[in-house]
Write a protein that holds these residues in place. Sequence first.
Motif, short mmCIF file in Angstrom:
data_model
loop_
_atom_site.label_atom_id
_atom_site.label_comp_id
_atom_site.label_asym_id
_atom_site.label_seq_id
_atom_site.Cartn_x
_atom_site.Cartn_y
_atom_site.Cartn_z
N SER A 57 -75.97 -152.58 -21.99
CA SER A 57 -76.21 -152.11 -20.61
C SER A 57 -77.70 -151.98 -20.31
O SER A 57 -78.08 -151.79 -19.16
N GLY A 58 -78.55 -152.05 -21.35
CA GLY A 58 -79.99 -151.92 -21.12
C GLY A 58 -80.73 -151.68 -22.42
O GLY A 58 -80.13 -151.60 -23.50
N PRO A 59 -82.06 -151.55 -22.32
CA PRO A 59 -82.88 -151.34 -23.53
C PRO A 59 -82.47 -150.11 -24.33
O PRO A 59 -82.58 -150.13 -25.56
N ASP A 60 -81.99 -149.07 -23.68
CA ASP A 60 -81.61 -147.86 -24.41
C ASP A 60 -80.48 -148.17 -25.39
O ASP A 60 -80.56 -147.85 -26.57
N PRO A 110 -83.25 -158.04 -16.73
CA PRO A 110 -84.13 -159.18 -16.99
C PRO A 110 -84.15 -160.20 -15.85
O PRO A 110 -85.19 -160.83 -15.61
N MET A 163 -84.34 -150.07 -15.21
CA MET A 163 -84.89 -149.99 -16.58
C MET A 163 -86.32 -150.49 -16.57
O MET A 163 -86.73 -151.21 -15.66
N PHE A 174 -79.96 -159.76 -24.76
CA PHE A 174 -81.21 -159.75 -25.51
C PHE A 174 -81.09 -160.71 -26.69
O PHE A 174 -80.03 -160.80 -27.33
N HIS A 175 -82.18 -161.41 -26.93
CA HIS A 175 -82.27 -162.34 -28.05
C HIS A 175 -83.03 -161.62 -29.15
O HIS A 175 -84.17 -161.20 -28.96
N VAL A 209 -87.59 -158.84 -30.47
CA VAL A 209 -86.64 -158.61 -29.37
C VAL A 209 -87.17 -159.24 -28.09
O VAL A 209 -88.33 -159.01 -27.72
N ARG A 210 -86.36 -160.04 -27.44
CA ARG A 210 -86.76 -160.61 -26.15
C ARG A 210 -85.59 -160.62 -25.16
O ARG A 210 -84.45 -160.87 -25.56
N ALA A 211 -85.90 -160.36 -23.91
CA ALA A 211 -84.85 -160.30 -22.88
C ALA A 211 -84.53 -161.70 -22.38
O ALA A 211 -85.42 -162.53 -22.18
N LEU A 212 -83.23 -161.95 -22.18
CA LEU A 212 -82.78 -163.25 -21.67
C LEU A 212 -82.29 -163.11 -20.24
O LEU A 212 -81.81 -162.06 -19.84
N ARG A 266 -82.95 -168.52 -20.25
CA ARG A 266 -84.35 -168.33 -19.87
C ARG A 266 -84.90 -167.10 -20.59
O ARG A 266 -84.22 -166.07 -20.67
N LEU A 267 -86.10 -167.19 -21.13
CA LEU A 267 -86.77 -166.01 -21.68
C LEU A 267 -87.42 -165.28 -20.52
O LEU A 267 -88.34 -165.82 -19.88
N ALA A 268 -86.97 -164.06 -20.22
CA ALA A 268 -87.42 -163.35 -19.02
C ALA A 268 -88.93 -163.17 -19.00
O ALA A 268 -89.51 -162.58 -19.91
N LEU A 322 -79.57 -151.03 -26.44
CA LEU A 322 -80.04 -152.00 -27.43
C LEU A 322 -80.72 -151.28 -28.59
O LEU A 322 -80.47 -151.57 -29.77
N HIS A 323 -81.62 -150.36 -28.23
CA HIS A 323 -82.35 -149.65 -29.29
C HIS A 323 -81.39 -148.84 -30.17
O HIS A 323 -81.52 -148.85 -31.40
N LEU A 335 -79.50 -151.33 -32.47
CA LEU A 335 -80.28 -151.93 -33.55
C LEU A 335 -80.66 -150.91 -34.61
O LEU A 335 -80.61 -151.18 -35.82
N MET A 356 -76.44 -156.96 -19.93
CA MET A 356 -77.51 -157.95 -20.00
C MET A 356 -77.75 -158.39 -21.44
O MET A 356 -77.36 -157.71 -22.38
N LEU A 381 -88.78 -151.35 -22.63
CA LEU A 381 -89.06 -149.97 -22.99
C LEU A 381 -87.79 -149.14 -22.91
O LEU A 381 -86.89 -149.42 -22.12
N CYS A 382 -87.73 -148.07 -23.72
CA CYS A 382 -86.64 -147.11 -23.55
C CYS A 382 -87.18 -145.72 -23.83
O CYS A 382 -88.31 -145.58 -24.30
N ALA A 419 -88.19 -151.00 -27.28
CA ALA A 419 -86.79 -151.18 -27.66
C ALA A 419 -86.65 -152.12 -28.86
O ALA A 419 -87.08 -153.28 -28.80
N GLY A 420 -86.04 -151.61 -29.91
CA GLY A 420 -85.78 -152.41 -31.10
C GLY A 420 -86.84 -152.30 -32.18
O GLY A 420 -86.70 -152.89 -33.25
N TYR A 421 -87.91 -151.56 -31.90
CA TYR A 421 -88.99 -151.41 -32.87
C TYR A 421 -89.21 -149.93 -33.18
O TYR A 421 -89.00 -149.08 -32.32
#
Lengths: 96, 96, 96, 96, 96, 96, 96, 96, 96, 96
Positions: E59-62, D61, D1, E3-4, E81-84, F45-47, E64-65, E68, E1, D84-85, C47-49
Motif C-alpha cells: 500500500s506504500g513505503p511504510d 509512483p 506518501m 516496488f522493485h 529499492v526502486r518504485a515502479l 517504468r522506473l518512477a 514495504l519497509h 522487508l 503499488m 520515505l516512510c 524505505a527498505g534501508y
Amino acid sequence: MLFHVEMTVNLPPTMDAQVTQDLKTREKALALALQRSGKWVHLWRLAGYYANISVIEVSGPDELHELLTSLPLFPYMSMQVRALCPHLSALAQNPG
Amino acid sequence: MLFHVEMTVNLPPTMDAQVTQDLKTREKALALALQRSGKWVHLWRLAGYYANISVIEVSGPDELHELLTSLPLFPYMSMQVRALCPHLSALAQNPG
Amino acid sequence: MLFHVEMTVNLPPTMDAQVTQDLKTREKALALALQRSGKWVHLWRLAGYYANISVIEVSGPDELHELLTSLPLFPYMSMQVRALCPHLSALAQNPG
Amino acid sequence: MLFHVEMTVNLPPTMDAQVTQDLKTREKALALALQRSGKWVHLWRLAGYYANISVIEVSGPDELHELLTSLPLFPYMSMQVRALCPHLSALAQNPG
Amino acid sequence: MLFHVEMTVNLPPTMDAQVTQDLKTREKALALALQRSGKWVHLWRLAGYYANISVIEVSGPDELHELLTSLPLFPYMSMQVRALCPHLSALAQNPG
Amino acid sequence: MLFHVEMTVNLPPTMDAQVTQDLKTREKALALALQRSGKWVHLWRLAGYYANISVIEVSGPDELHELLTSLPLFPYMSMQVRALCPHLSALAQNPG
Amino acid sequence: MLFHVEMTVNLPPTMDAQVTQDLKTREKALALALQRSGKWVHLWRLAGYYANISVIEVSGPDELHELLTSLPLFPYMSMQVRALCPHLSALAQNPG
Amino acid sequence: MLFHVEMTVNLPPTMDAQVTQDLKTREKALALALQRSGKWVHLWRLAGYYANISVIEVSGPDELHELLTSLPLFPYMSMQVRALCPHLSALAQNPG
Amino acid sequence: MLFHVEMTVNLPPTMDAQVTQDLKTREKALALALQRSGKWVHLWRLAGYYANISVIEVSGPDELHELLTSLPLFPYMSMQVRALCPHLSALAQNPG
Amino acid sequence: MLFHVEMTVNLPPTMDAQVTQDLKTREKALALALQRSGKWVHLWRLAGYYANISVIEVSGPDELHELLTSLPLFPYMSMQVRALCPHLSALAQNPG
C-alpha cells in the motif's frame, strides 16, 4: 565559518579562444577581489590538474552559494563542497 | 613544498577502550608537535566525519611519507595525498 | 542554517543483543530530545534501508559536528553531510 | 506518501540564452504551483551545486513519475528517487 | 503499488551452520507466506549470485519497509529499492 | 529462459523532434508486438527515470541479443542484462 | 549456451590451513570433472590475481546456477556472470 | 617483457606482531633477491600509502603470476597488473 | 601468450551512415584475417551489449598493442586488457 | 624528486586530421626534449590503451605542474599524479 571547496575546470577544447580568455580574466579578477575581502582564505593549485583546492570563509551556506555561483567559470566547473570545523588537535584549540 | 592530505580514521568498534585512548593521546601530542614545528600547516575537521583535511609543508615526498607513517593512527587511517602548488590567481602571486 | 545529513547504520550482526538494544534506546532518546529542541528538523526513514534522511538546523559546522558525534550510534554510522540554502524557486522566496 | 528526490541540472553551456531563460521561467512557475498545491513539500538548494533536494508528496509512483517528467528541465536533469516512510524515532511517531 | 527490490545476501562464512539453517528456513517460510498473500508478486534468483530480484506490491513505503525488515535475513542483506509505475508501452496500457 | 534487462534511454536533447517522435513510435509498436508474442513478459517504468525494467523470455542469449538490438532506441540506450532462474523459495517451486 | 564467468576468490587469511587445503582440493577435483564433462569449456588464471576467467556451456541459467553454487569455494568467491552469443565477425559465422 | 604492478598492503591491525615482522622480513629478502636477479626492475613507495609501484620484467604472464604469488605478503595485498610496451615517443625508440 | 580483452564500441549516433558502414566492413575484414592467422583466438558477443570478449594470442604486449590499435574501430572503443596464464586446475595442466 | 603520472589521451574523433597530427608532432618533440633533459625519466605505453605511465623528476610540485601543462596534448588528457619516494626494500636503500 569555513568551507572546503574543490573546483575542477572542464572547458570544452572547442571553445572560442577569445571567449575562453575573457572568462579566465574575469575569473582571476573576481578571485583576487574575494581574496582581498578575506572571504577566499586559501587558494591552491592541485599539481598536474586544472583544479584547485579552496577554503572559503562566509557567514553560511547562502553566502557560499552566492559566492560560488558568481564565478564566471562556475558553469564549467564541477564542485565538491564540504563544511570545516575546528579540529580538537589543532594548535588554536590547544593554546599554551 | 605543500601537500594536501585527507585522513579518514577507521577505528574498529571492538578495539579496547584503553588502547584507543592511548592511541588518540599520542596522536594528538604528535599532531601538536608537528604543528609547532611548522610542518603541519593546517588541520581542519570535516564536519560530521571522523576525518580531517591537512596541509603539510615538507622538503619532499620522502619527508612526507616519514611524517605520515609516524602517526600513531596511521594503521587505522585511509589517506589521500595530493601535491599543491601556487595558483596563478592567488594573492601571493599577484602582489600590488 | 540547515544541513542535509544521510545516516546509514552498520551494526555488526555479532554485536551483543543487550548492547545493541541499549545503543538504540539511547539513540532514540537523544533523537527525540534534539527534535524537541528544534535542531533536528526532519527525520525520515529510507524505505527498505537501515538509514535515514535528516535535516538539521544549527548555528554552524561546529555545532553540527558536536551534535552528530554525540549520537550513540555515530561509531556505527556512515554519514553524508551537505549544506542547504534557500532555493530561488521555493515558496518562501516567492511570497505573494 | 513521500518521496525524496535529488535533482541535478546539466544544461549544456552552448544552449541558446533565450531558450535557457524560457526553460527556467517555466520550471520556476511550475515548481511554485506544485508547492502551492501541497505536492512539492520541500525544496532546498544544495549549496555550491546546480542541484536541489526535494520532498514530494503524491498518491504513488505513478503520480510521482507524471509530476517529475512534467518539469520543463526534466530532459536536462539527472534524478535520484527514493521512497520515505515514518522513522520510529521521529517526533510524530512518539507523541506525548 | 509496486516496488522493485534487489536483495543480495552476505552471510559470514563463519556463521554457525545450525543458525544459518534456521535463518534460511524461517526466511523461506515467510517468503512463501508473503507470496501466497499476493504481496511478494515476483521472486527470481539472479543466476550465479546469492541474490534475488523481487517485485513487491504494497500500500506504500511504510508497508514495504515493514515487510522487508521483517525478513529474517534482513540484517545480512543489502537492498536496492526502486518504485515502479506503468509503462506507456506496456500491453495493459494499450488494450485492444 | 528469462533475462532481466534494465534499459536507460539517453536521447540527445538536440535531436530533431520529428526524428525523436518517429523513433518512439516505432519503439512502442515493436514493444507491443513483442509483448503480444509472449517474449517481452514484463515491462515497468522506473518512477522518475527515463528507464525501464523488463523481463524477457527467449530461447537463449542469441535470441535475446537479436531482440534487444532490433529495438529502434537501442543505439540510445544503455543496457544491463542478467540471467534469471527459479528461486528455491518461489511459490512455483513449492506447490501444495 | 555459453556464459562468461569471472570468479574472484577471497579466502580469509585466518582460515585454518587444513580447511583451506581441503576446500582447494575439492574445488580442483570438481573443476577437472566439469571440464572433462565438457561444461567448463575454458578456464584461465588472471595473471597476478587470485581470480579466473571461465567460459561455461550449459543448457540455461538454471544449470549455470546449480553448477556455480556447487563449487566448494562458492561462498568465498565473488562472481560476475554474463551471457555470450556468436559474434557476427567470428570465423564460425563466416565460413568459406 | 614489462609489467606495471601496483601493490597495496592490507595487514589486519590485529595480526600478531611477531608474525607481521616475520612476513615483512621474508618479503624484503625476496624483493631484494628479485631485484638483484634483474626481474624486479623498479620499486617505488607511493608517498603516504602502504603501497608500491613496481615494474617487473619477466618472460610472460606465467612467470609474472609465479613471481607475484610467491611474495609472502601476497595474501594481504591487492594488485593491479598492466602490461607495458615501448612508447613511440620514448628516447629508446628515437635514437640519434 | 594470451591476453583477455573486452572491447566496448561507442559510435556517436550522429556519425555518417556510410562512414559507419565502411568502418564496420573494414573492422570485420581485419577481425576475420586475424582469426585466420591464429592470433585472435576467441571472439564472443556479450548478449545485449555492443561489446565483445576476445582472447588474443601474441608474442607480447608490443604485438598486442600493435594489433589492437590497428583495428579501424579502435578510436571508438574502450578496452580492458588483462594477461592470462594457465590455471592449475585446467585440464591441460592435469593430463592423464 | 619523483612523481608517477598516468596520462590518458582523449582526442575527439571529429578533430581535424591536420590539427591532430600537428598536436602529436609537437607533443613528441617536447617529450623527447624533456627526456633528454633528464626530467622525463620513464615513459611507457600501457598496452592496448591510448595512455602512458610516466615517471618525472622535478624540483617540486611547481615545476611538475609547469611541465605537465606545457604539453600540447594537456587539454585532451586526464592525469593521475602521485608522489614517489624510496622504498625501504629497494636495492638502492640496501647496498652491499
